[in-house]
Design a protein around this motif. Structure first.
Motif, PDB file in Angstrom:
ATOM      1  N   PRO A  86     -11.665  -1.222   3.605  1.00 20.69           N
ATOM      2  CA  PRO A  86     -10.566  -0.332   3.982  1.00 20.69           C
ATOM      3  C   PRO A  86     -11.061   1.121   4.035  1.00 20.69           C
ATOM      4  O   PRO A  86     -11.675   1.604   3.083  1.00 20.69           O
ATOM      5  N   VAL A  87     -10.799   1.790   5.137  1.00 20.25           N
ATOM      6  CA  VAL A  87     -11.223   3.180   5.333  1.00 20.25           C
ATOM      7  C   VAL A  87     -10.172   4.107   4.725  1.00 20.25           C
ATOM      8  O   VAL A  87      -8.978   3.979   5.020  1.00 20.25           O
ATOM      9  N   ASP A  88     -10.607   5.028   3.877  1.00 21.51           N
ATOM     10  CA  ASP A  88      -9.698   5.996   3.232  1.00 21.51           C
ATOM     11  C   ASP A  88      -8.566   5.295   2.469  1.00 21.51           C
ATOM     12  O   ASP A  88      -7.397   5.673   2.585  1.00 21.51           O
ATOM     13  N   LEU A  89      -8.921   4.294   1.670  1.00 18.81           N
ATOM     14  CA  LEU A  89      -7.906   3.556   0.911  1.00 18.81           C
ATOM     15  C   LEU A  89      -7.288   4.469  -0.139  1.00 18.81           C
ATOM     16  O   LEU A  89      -7.991   5.134  -0.899  1.00 18.81           O
ATOM     17  N   GLU A  90      -5.965   4.501  -0.140  1.00 17.87           N
ATOM     18  CA  GLU A  90      -5.273   5.325  -1.130  1.00 17.87           C
ATOM     19  C   GLU A  90      -4.143   4.554  -1.788  1.00 17.87           C
ATOM     20  O   GLU A  90      -3.601   3.613  -1.226  1.00 17.87           O
ATOM     21  N   ALA A  91      -3.819   4.960  -3.005  1.00 15.32           N
ATOM     22  CA  ALA A  91      -2.711   4.393  -3.764  1.00 15.32           C
ATOM     23  C   ALA A  91      -1.493   5.293  -3.577  1.00 15.32           C
ATOM     24  O   ALA A  91      -1.608   6.519  -3.589  1.00 15.32           O
ATOM     25  N   LEU A  92      -0.340   4.667  -3.404  1.00 18.21           N
ATOM     26  CA  LEU A  92       0.915   5.395  -3.219  1.00 18.21           C
ATOM     27  C   LEU A  92       1.938   4.899  -4.238  1.00 18.21           C
ATOM     28  O   LEU A  92       2.627   3.899  -4.006  1.00 18.21           O
ATOM     29  N   PRO A  93       2.036   5.551  -5.393  1.00 17.84           N
ATOM     30  CA  PRO A  93       3.054   5.142  -6.371  1.00 17.84           C
ATOM     31  C   PRO A  93       4.456   5.341  -5.787  1.00 17.84           C
ATOM     32  O   PRO A  93       4.689   6.283  -5.029  1.00 17.84           O
ATOM     33  N   TRP A  94       5.370   4.435  -6.109  1.00 21.49           N
ATOM     34  CA  TRP A  94       6.734   4.542  -5.609  1.00 21.49           C
ATOM     35  C   TRP A  94       7.739   4.157  -6.691  1.00 21.49           C
ATOM     36  O   TRP A  94       7.415   3.443  -7.627  1.00 21.49           O
ATOM     37  N   VAL A  95       8.960   4.658  -6.522  1.00 25.27           N
ATOM     38  CA  VAL A  95      10.083   4.331  -7.401  1.00 25.27           C
ATOM     39  C   VAL A  95      11.311   4.213  -6.510  1.00 25.27           C
ATOM     40  O   VAL A  95      11.506   5.023  -5.604  1.00 25.27           O
ATOM     41  N   SER A  96      12.128   3.194  -6.747  1.00 27.60           N
ATOM     42  CA  SER A  96      13.388   3.076  -6.009  1.00 27.60           C
ATOM     43  C   SER A  96      14.470   2.571  -6.952  1.00 27.60           C
ATOM     44  O   SER A  96      14.188   1.923  -7.956  1.00 27.60           O
TER      45      SER A  96
END
Length: 128
Positions: free
Chosen positions: A89-99
């Motif tokens: 994966p190119v430029d893999l990033e984590a995106l924390p979320w809350v709903s």
């Protein structure tokens, strides 16, 4: 101007994938909204979003792990990969979320990349 991507002020949480092997677990599909239309990355690029189901395996000595995960790929075209390809994966990033839904709070981490580079597998054999 409603279709213009916003400039994100959140820091990017780029992941170090050294020692991690990623393999496609299934075919890439368009990421769809609740009406069946393909979602667009309205936050950053305005490009279409694709869901890439992958197996991830950490191979650092003493810290081996495995997991199945979905990575959202943001790309104008459907990435040219297939089930069984080993990918990066190119430029893999984590995106924390809350709903919050029905009075319950849920949270997690989503994964996003700008592309998939095929390292080996059926797609690499076709390209040769």
């Amino acid at each position: 101007m409603a279709n213009q991507p916003r400039i994100s002020t959140q820091p990017r949480l780029l992941l170090n994938t050294t020692g991690v092997i990623f393999e496609m677990a299934d075919e890439i599909m368009p990421k769809l909204d609740d009406k069946g239309a393909q979602k667009l990355d309205t936050r950053d690029t305005g490009l279409p979003m694709w869901t890439a189901p992958v197996f991830g395996r950490g191979r650092t000595p003493g810290k081996k792990w495995s997991a199945q995960m979905n990575i959202t790929i943001v790309s104008a075209e459907r990435p040219s990969v297939q089930d069984g390809d080993q990918v990066h994966p190119v430029d893999l990033e984590a995106l924390p979320w809350v709903s919050e839904q029905n009075g319950k709070t849920r949270s997690g981490v989503a994964f996003k990349a700008s592309g998939l580079e095929v390292l080996s597998g059926p797609s690499a054999l076709k390209a040769a």
